[in-house]
Write a protein that holds these residues in place. Structure first.
Motif, PDB file in Angstrom:
ATOM      1  N   ILE A 124       0.858  -1.185   0.000  1.00 20.48           N
ATOM      2  CA  ILE A 124       0.000   0.000   0.000  1.00 20.48           C
ATOM      3  C   ILE A 124       0.892   1.233   0.000  1.00 20.48           C
ATOM      4  N   SER A 125       0.630   2.159  -0.922  1.00 18.73           N
ATOM      5  CA  SER A 125       1.452   3.358  -1.021  1.00 18.73           C
ATOM      6  C   SER A 125       0.575   4.551  -1.380  1.00 18.73           C
ATOM      7  N   PHE A 126       1.109   5.745  -1.082  1.00 17.97           N
ATOM      8  CA  PHE A 126       0.390   6.986  -1.393  1.00 17.97           C
ATOM      9  C   PHE A 126       1.387   8.027  -1.873  1.00 17.97           C
ATOM     10  N   ARG A 127       1.244   8.405  -3.122  1.00 17.46           N
ATOM     11  CA  ARG A 127       2.127   9.424  -3.713  1.00 17.46           C
ATOM     12  C   ARG A 127       1.329  10.266  -4.698  1.00 17.46           C
ATOM     13  N   GLY A 128       1.530  11.580  -4.604  1.00 17.74           N
ATOM     14  CA  GLY A 128       0.924  12.493  -5.569  1.00 17.74           C
ATOM     15  C   GLY A 128      -0.581  12.404  -5.659  1.00 17.74           C
ATOM     16  N   GLY A 129      -1.230  12.151  -4.544  1.00 10.53           N
ATOM     17  CA  GLY A 129      -2.687  12.074  -4.548  1.00 10.53           C
ATOM     18  C   GLY A 129      -3.240  10.757  -5.047  1.00 10.53           C
ATOM     19  N   VAL A 130      -2.382   9.743  -5.239  1.00  5.46           N
ATOM     20  CA  VAL A 130      -2.812   8.422  -5.713  1.00  5.46           C
ATOM     21  C   VAL A 130      -2.575   7.395  -4.602  1.00  5.46           C
ATOM     22  N   LEU A 131      -3.634   6.754  -4.165  1.00  5.71           N
ATOM     23  CA  LEU A 131      -3.560   5.710  -3.140  1.00  5.71           C
ATOM     24  C   LEU A 131      -3.660   4.355  -3.821  1.00  5.71           C
ATOM     25  N   LYS A 132      -2.578   3.576  -3.737  1.00  5.70           N
ATOM     26  CA  LYS A 132      -2.535   2.259  -4.372  1.00  5.70           C
ATOM     27  C   LYS A 132      -2.791   1.174  -3.335  1.00  5.70           C
ATOM     28  N   LEU A 133      -3.725   0.279  -3.661  1.00  2.00           N
ATOM     29  CA  LEU A 133      -4.109  -0.810  -2.758  1.00  2.00           C
ATOM     30  C   LEU A 133      -4.034  -2.137  -3.504  1.00  2.00           C
ATOM     31  N   PRO A 134      -3.701  -3.230  -2.792  1.00  2.00           N
ATOM     32  CA  PRO A 134      -3.655  -4.541  -3.453  1.00  2.00           C
ATOM     33  C   PRO A 134      -5.061  -5.058  -3.749  1.00  2.00           C
ATOM     34  N   ARG A 135      -5.152  -5.852  -4.785  1.00  2.00           N
ATOM     35  CA  ARG A 135      -6.441  -6.452  -5.140  1.00  2.00           C
ATOM     36  C   ARG A 135      -6.775  -7.554  -4.143  1.00  2.00           C
ATOM     37  N   ILE A 136      -8.029  -7.616  -3.729  1.00  2.00           N
ATOM     38  CA  ILE A 136      -8.464  -8.595  -2.741  1.00  2.00           C
ATOM     39  C   ILE A 136      -9.813  -9.165  -3.152  1.00  2.00           C
ATOM     40  N   HIS A 176      -1.158   6.185   6.300  1.00  2.00           N
ATOM     41  CA  HIS A 176      -2.343   6.717   6.976  1.00  2.00           C
ATOM     42  C   HIS A 176      -2.165   8.200   7.299  1.00  2.00           C
ATOM     43  N   ARG A 177      -1.000   8.555   7.818  1.00  2.00           N
ATOM     44  CA  ARG A 177      -0.734   9.955   8.153  1.00  2.00           C
ATOM     45  C   ARG A 177      -0.671  10.828   6.907  1.00  2.00           C
ATOM     46  N   ASP A 178       0.009  10.333   5.842  1.00  2.00           N
ATOM     47  CA  ASP A 178       0.155  11.133   4.628  1.00  2.00           C
ATOM     48  C   ASP A 178      -1.196  11.419   3.968  1.00  2.00           C
ATOM     49  N   VAL A 179      -2.084  10.432   3.980  1.00  2.00           N
ATOM     50  CA  VAL A 179      -3.423  10.643   3.410  1.00  2.00           C
ATOM     51  C   VAL A 179      -4.172  11.698   4.221  1.00  2.00           C
ATOM     52  N   ALA A 180      -4.067  11.609   5.545  1.00  2.00           N
ATOM     53  CA  ALA A 180      -4.760  12.580   6.396  1.00  2.00           C
ATOM     54  C   ALA A 180      -4.231  13.991   6.171  1.00  2.00           C
ATOM     55  N   VAL A 181      -2.897  14.133   6.049  1.00  3.54           N
ATOM     56  CA  VAL A 181      -2.302  15.449   5.821  1.00  3.54           C
ATOM     57  C   VAL A 181      -2.722  15.994   4.459  1.00  3.54           C
ATOM     58  N   TYR A 182      -2.754  15.127   3.445  1.00  2.00           N
ATOM     59  CA  TYR A 182      -3.136  15.556   2.092  1.00  2.00           C
ATOM     60  C   TYR A 182      -4.567  16.093   2.066  1.00  2.00           C
ATOM     61  N   CYS A 183      -5.451  15.455   2.824  1.00  4.61           N
ATOM     62  CA  CYS A 183      -6.853  15.860   2.840  1.00  4.61           C
ATOM     63  C   CYS A 183      -7.058  17.221   3.503  1.00  4.61           C
ATOM     64  N   ARG A 184      -6.094  17.667   4.323  1.00  2.00           N
ATOM     65  CA  ARG A 184      -6.241  18.969   4.975  1.00  2.00           C
ATOM     66  C   ARG A 184      -6.027  20.130   4.008  1.00  2.00           C
ATOM     67  N   SER A 185      -5.326  19.875   2.900  1.00  2.00           N
ATOM     68  CA  SER A 185      -5.073  20.931   1.928  1.00  2.00           C
ATOM     69  C   SER A 185      -6.340  21.190   1.114  1.00  2.00           C
ATOM     70  N   PRO A 186      -6.764  22.467   0.947  1.00  2.00           N
ATOM     71  CA  PRO A 186      -8.017  22.750   0.236  1.00  2.00           C
ATOM     72  C   PRO A 186      -7.901  22.614  -1.278  1.00  2.00           C
ATOM     73  N   LEU A 187      -6.690  22.785  -1.856  1.00  2.00           N
ATOM     74  CA  LEU A 187      -6.543  22.780  -3.307  1.00  2.00           C
ATOM     75  C   LEU A 187      -7.011  21.478  -3.955  1.00  2.00           C
ATOM     76  N   PRO A 188      -6.591  20.289  -3.466  1.00  2.00           N
ATOM     77  CA  PRO A 188      -7.087  19.046  -4.082  1.00  2.00           C
ATOM     78  C   PRO A 188      -8.606  18.929  -4.019  1.00  2.00           C
ATOM     79  N   SER A 189      -9.216  19.414  -2.937  1.00  4.06           N
ATOM     80  CA  SER A 189     -10.676  19.343  -2.824  1.00  4.06           C
ATOM     81  C   SER A 189     -11.344  20.232  -3.857  1.00  4.06           C
ATOM     82  N   TRP A 190     -10.784  21.431  -4.095  1.00  8.05           N
ATOM     83  CA  TRP A 190     -11.357  22.330  -5.097  1.00  8.05           C
ATOM     84  C   TRP A 190     -11.259  21.728  -6.503  1.00  8.05           C
TER      85      TRP A 190
END
Length: 446
Positions: free
Chosen positions: A293-305, A391-405
């Motif tokens: 599982i990785s998170f870079r540049g606004g992309v969250l990669k998860l394994p297939r299950i 988990h922390r990086d995703v939470a920090v990314y969500c605090r920024s308003p630009l991606p949401s806009w």
């Protein structure tokens, strides 16, 4: 005279002296008990197969209770599992006959290991220790049955005939058994209370084949549990305790240690649909390992299950093993915790399914959401682990308003191509108007 002295001593002993004497005795007893406990704690713990406490069993007893076969001492003799006993003995006799070695050879090799095998079980009933011969007999029969079952489940029909099983009449060791029995036997063999020490299987295999290949047993087990890959590094499975432990390690990706992160109390991530609205995209990982599982540049990669009827039992037993075995790790528990955060409703399941991450074999998206929400009871996440960093990086990314806009604009204005073109044209005309106004102002001043 002696009586008078005793009376004088009794008179001179005050209540305070008696309390002091009682306290001194109590302190001595506590120190003695603590010294005994410290000796026990300093010794290595050989247990790797544990009894599930009632506090866990009472919620989902069927997830920890074998349905068809008992392996080892914990569920031995239970009435609902008696039907498989004749097949276990049949497999034992077939393996011994095919090896062309007397039973004494197996007994001679296993007898010195009885104590070590007993020590693998936590809270072993005292009756087994009193009757080591019965324990040895049980270990031999169960171990041979597991080897024969795994071989028959991964063998072709001609190999089954060479093993001595009648393809047309055998209910278990045949293609018929693969379809109707093996999936349920496999489920029982991945329960924590239903494990056999891996050392037992290695000894039986060594007696049977004299010089087996070091990777032979590992390859057989991984094929049986559906986790065999020709390119997989087998060296990492050498120190596994039992089949459940090997299955757990096969679910995980070997990664380099990452630096611990600072724990943030407010690092909380939302569901998959809410993360999408915050500008995060979901993609499949390159592997199907749970910790890929990785998170870079606004992309969250998860394994297939794949979510099917056996997932609940497998994951609960894997999580129980991680809870009770100190050296096991926390990866499976952390994955379940993370997925519970992502999945709150059927909409989240549908989104992950649409992205190719989650394959639903239960039929209902709501049932999958309920399954992950129930699995995560008492689950925790180590914030210093690699998944804790994600988990922390995703939470920090969500605090920024630009991606949401940006995500809001895409969702509301660019879903329809004609609407998007109209907006781009309006922006272009607005830019031209601005340029024209600027030139007009400059011309006026000149």
């Amino acid at each position: 005279m002696a009586g008078g002295e005793w009376t004088i001593q009794l008179i001179q002993t005050t209540p305070a002296d008696l309390q002091l004497q009682v306290a001194s005795n109590w302190v001595s007893e506590v120190k003695k008990e603590l010294s005994e406990v410290s000796v026990v704690m300093s010794q290595s713990r050989p247990e790797s197969i544990y009894r599930i406490p009632w506090s866990l069993k009472k919620l989902r007893r069927s997830a920890y209770q074998p349905q068809m076969v008992s392996m080892g001492p914990y569920h031995r003799g239970e009435r609902q599992l008696a039907a498989m006993e004749k097949h276990k003995k049949r497999a034992f006799l077939r393996l011994v006959e095919r090896s062309e070695k007397p039973i004494d050879c197996y007994v001679d090799k296993l007898a010195p290991e009885v104590e070590n095998l007993m020590d693998s079980y936590d809270q072993l009933d005292g009756s087994w220790k009193e009757d080591s011969k019965a324990f040895l007999k049980m270990m031999m029969i169960d171990g041979c049955f597991i080897l024969e079952l795994m071989r028959s489940a991964t063998a072709k029909p001609d190999v089954l005939r060479e093993m001595g099983y009648d393809e047309g009449n055998d209910p278990v060791f045949s293609n018929h058994g693969k379809l109707y029995f093996t999936p349920y036997l496999r489920r029982d063999m991945l329960m924590l209370e239903n494990q056999l020490p891996l050392r037992l299987l290695k000894i039986i295999l060594a007696v049977e084949e004299a010089l087996p290949k070091p990777e032979q047993l590992t390859e057989l087990i991984l094929k049986f549990v559906g986790r065999w890959e020709p390119s997989r590094n087998i060296q990492g499975f050498e120190n596994c305790c039992h089949i459940l432990d090997m299955y757990r390690k096969s679910l995980l990706l070997e990664t380099e240690d990452r630096l611990p992160c600072r724990k943030e109390e407010d690092a909380y991530i939302r569901s998959a649909t809410e993360l999408t609205e915050a500008g995060i995209r979901f993609e499949k990982s390159k592997t199907i390992n749970l910790n890929d599982i990785s998170f870079r540049g606004g992309v969250l990669k998860l394994p297939r299950i794949t979510v099917d009827d056996t997932l609940e039992s497998e994951y609960l037993n894997l999580m129980a093993f991680e809870r009770f075995h100190v050296d096991a790790g926390n990866e499976v528990t952390a994955y379940v915790f993370f997925m519970d955060r992502l999945i709150d409703s059927a909409k989240d399941v549908s989104l992950l399914h649409w992205r190719g991450i989650l394959q639903n074999s239960l039929g209902s998206d709501k049932a999958v959401a309920k399954l992950f929400n129930s699995l995560s009871t008492d689950a925790c996440l180590d914030h210093s682990s690699s998944l804790g960093i994600v988990h922390r990086d995703v939470a920090v990314y969500c605090r920024s308003p630009l991606p949401s806009w940006i995500a809001y604009a895409k969702h509301n204005y660019f879903t329809n191509p004609w609407v998007g073109l109209s907006i781009l044209a309006a922006i272009f005309l607005f830019a031209l108007t601005g340029v024209q106004t600027l030139y007009s102002v400059l011309a006026y001043y000149k």
